[in-house]
Write a protein that holds these residues in place. Structure first.
Motif, mmCIF file in Angstrom:
data_model
loop_
_atom_site.group_PDB
_atom_site.id
_atom_site.type_symbol
_atom_site.label_atom_id
_atom_site.label_comp_id
_atom_site.label_asym_id
_atom_site.label_seq_id
_atom_site.Cartn_x
_atom_site.Cartn_y
_atom_site.Cartn_z
ATOM 1 N N SER A 152 0.860 -1.175 0.000
ATOM 2 C CA SER A 152 0.000 0.000 0.000
ATOM 3 C C SER A 152 0.898 1.226 0.000
ATOM 4 O O SER A 152 2.118 1.123 -0.047
ATOM 5 C CB SER A 152 -0.948 -0.001 1.208
ATOM 6 O OG SER A 152 -0.223 0.161 2.421
ATOM 7 N N GLN A 198 -3.631 -7.918 -3.253
ATOM 8 C CA GLN A 198 -3.885 -6.516 -3.582
ATOM 9 C C GLN A 198 -5.086 -6.031 -2.781
ATOM 10 O O GLN A 198 -6.214 -6.460 -3.018
ATOM 11 C CB GLN A 198 -4.163 -6.345 -5.081
ATOM 12 C CG GLN A 198 -4.379 -4.900 -5.500
ATOM 13 C CD GLN A 198 -3.149 -4.037 -5.236
ATOM 14 O OE1 GLN A 198 -2.038 -4.370 -5.650
ATOM 15 N NE2 GLN A 198 -3.335 -2.937 -4.526
ATOM 16 N N THR A 238 -4.878 1.397 -1.365
ATOM 17 C CA THR A 238 -3.435 1.480 -1.553
ATOM 18 C C THR A 238 -2.918 2.785 -0.956
ATOM 19 O O THR A 238 -2.469 2.819 0.181
ATOM 20 C CB THR A 238 -3.070 1.388 -3.041
ATOM 21 O OG1 THR A 238 -3.861 2.328 -3.799
ATOM 22 C CG2 THR A 238 -3.333 -0.014 -3.569
#
Length: 471
Positions: free
Chosen positions: A259, A300, A304
């Protein structure tokens, strides 16, 4: 629908400043006719601010007025007022926390913080908030695996390792996208002292650079990240970039996640390598093409670049146990250092316990004398009435110097016994008193305690690391 709290998260990072507002829902999960067990059952982000470049007056001074204007503007756009805020966190992260006027910035934001907002810059807390904001903790739990989460910002990379939902360790490296800043033509405008501390060769200010010319510096940073994940032999790069005062045990992990601003450049790098006026784009590309990182799984997260601020706004706050005791306390209580006894030190007679507490109070005495603190105990499972009375006597006697100095006896117990301990202590000492349980802390931590919620049965609590670290 349970009780709801409005939580704010403000992240002032090396590169960017952001704000979010979240709704936390409290729910009593205990069976009828039993002691309430209030927990945060839902976290909903209500407002995400724009992403602003953190305003600086110089390389070492944050523009406090500029940050204040950003936050004020985002409050106006959100439709919420500071008076509506119940809890949350202001996080000054990365190299920004080392700026000489970080405390001034927090002061400038005080009017937007509500009655209970944390101000902290400890790398441990940053690492945890980013990982939780990205969902790395939940992923490790749901997939029964270990995840090493990297939050790579402008000045630092915060590491948090989770296994099956449990936090194993945190760390911090001086690796980030704005360690070298560039002007629109590709000329070096700034080089972080962190690169010199790491013995990393870097271009000089004013030097015209290319992606190829920056590749050796960036490769060294990537190798430090690879070693932190146990994916590259040795510790030379890792040791060189470890942030002062932190440590890290490198072990090979099956899954990594990313992130921070650089994470966006790992997944979707802009075509222009100078898009952000730093080396973030090139660092992201180098991580994406790393053979070491390609050989492990990658998670993922949903967040982020916003992971830390989402974590600050919705994951910083926890709740105490539901068997608390408080009398004549003015909330909130902020930045209280923790004095924790070992399991052995909690044993023995009331006199022995009192002596140990008095002895350790000296740890928190300065030239002006004692300071307000929290005495932390592990407590015992199913203690007898006699043992509770003995424990109360020892604690009251041990904290008497603190009470005489005008401070409040505050005790945090991990075991579920704060109400009965508080009642026993209340009979022995007059004035304000607070006992809470269900909170695990350690020496070196700090605690913020908010006003009671859920009908007065629980207290919002934030555990944080040391408020400011030095460069």
């Amino acid at each position: 629908m349970g009780e709801q709290l409005l939580s704010v998260g403000i992240d002032i990072g090396t590169s960017t400043t952001q704000l979010i507002l979240s709704r936390l829902t409290l729910e009593n999960r205990a069976a009828p006719f039993t002691v309430p067990r209030v927990a945060i059952s839902d976290r909903q982000v209500l407002y995400r601010s724009d992403i602003h470049f953190t305003p600086l007056l110089s390389d070492t001074v944050i523009d406090a007025a500029g940050v204040r204007d950003i936050v004020a503007g985002e409050y106006r756009k959100s439709g919420f007022s500071p008076a509506q805020v119940d809890t949350g966190a202001v996080i000054i992260t990365g190299e920004t926390a080392r700026k000489e006027n970080a405390r001034e910035v927090l002061s400038a934001l005080s009017e937007f913080a509500g009655d209970f907002v944390v101000a902290t810059a400890g790398p441990d807390l940053e690492s945890i908030l980013a990982a939780r904001g990205a969902g790395a903790d939940e992923y490790s739990k749901e997939h029964h695996t270990t995840v090493l989460h990297f939050d790579i910002g402008g000045g630092t990379s915060n590491l948090a390792k989770y296994s099956h939902g449990e936090l194993l360790s945190t760390g911090c490296l001086d690796v980030g996208g704005r360690l070298i800043k560039l002007d629109p033509g590709g000329r070096v405008a700034y080089v972080s002292p962190a690169l010199a501390r790491a013995g990393c060769p870097a271009p000089a200010v004013g030097e015209l650079v290319t992606p190829e010319g920056l590749a050796p510096v960036i490769q060294i940073m990537v190798e430090a990240l690879e070693q932190a994940a146990g994916l590259r032999p040795g510790r030379d790069r890792l040791e060189a970039f470890l942030t002062q005062g932190t440590s890290w045990t490198a072990e090979a992990v099956p899954v990594v996640s990313f992130s921070g601003g650089v994470a966006d450049c790992i997944c979707h790098p802009p075509e222009n390598w100078l898009a952000y006026g730093d080396i973030g784009v090139q660092l992201g590309k180098a991580i994406a093409s790393s053979p070491a990182f390609q050989q492990v799984g990658r998670f993922q997260g949903a967040e982020t670049i916003r992971a830390t601020v989402v974590g600050a706004g919705s994951h910083a706050t926890d709740l105490s146990g539901s068997t608390i005791f408080y009398r004549d306390i003015t909330f909130p209580l902020k930045s209280l250092p923790i004095l924790k006894l070992s399991a052995r030190e909690e044993t023995g007679t009331a006199e022995e316990l009192a002596e140990r507490i008095v002895d350790k109070l000296g740890w928190y005495a300065d030239q002006e004398g004692l300071t307000q603190l929290v005495l932390a105990l592990r407590g015992e499972q199913n203690p007898s009435y006699t043992r509770i009375q003995e424990l109360a006597q020892g604690v009251v006697r041990g904290l008497e110097p603190l009470r005489r100095a005008g401070f409040v006896p505050i005790v945090a117990v991990e075991a579920d016994q704060a109400k009965v301990l508080g009642q026993a202590m209340a009979a022995l000492c007059p004035g304000p008193l607070l006992c809470l349980d269900g909170v695990g802390v350690d020496n070196g931590d700090y605690m913020d305690i908010g006003a009671p919620v859920a009908g007065g049965t629980v207290l919002p609590v934030v555990i944080k690391t040391i408020a400011f670290h030095k460069s």
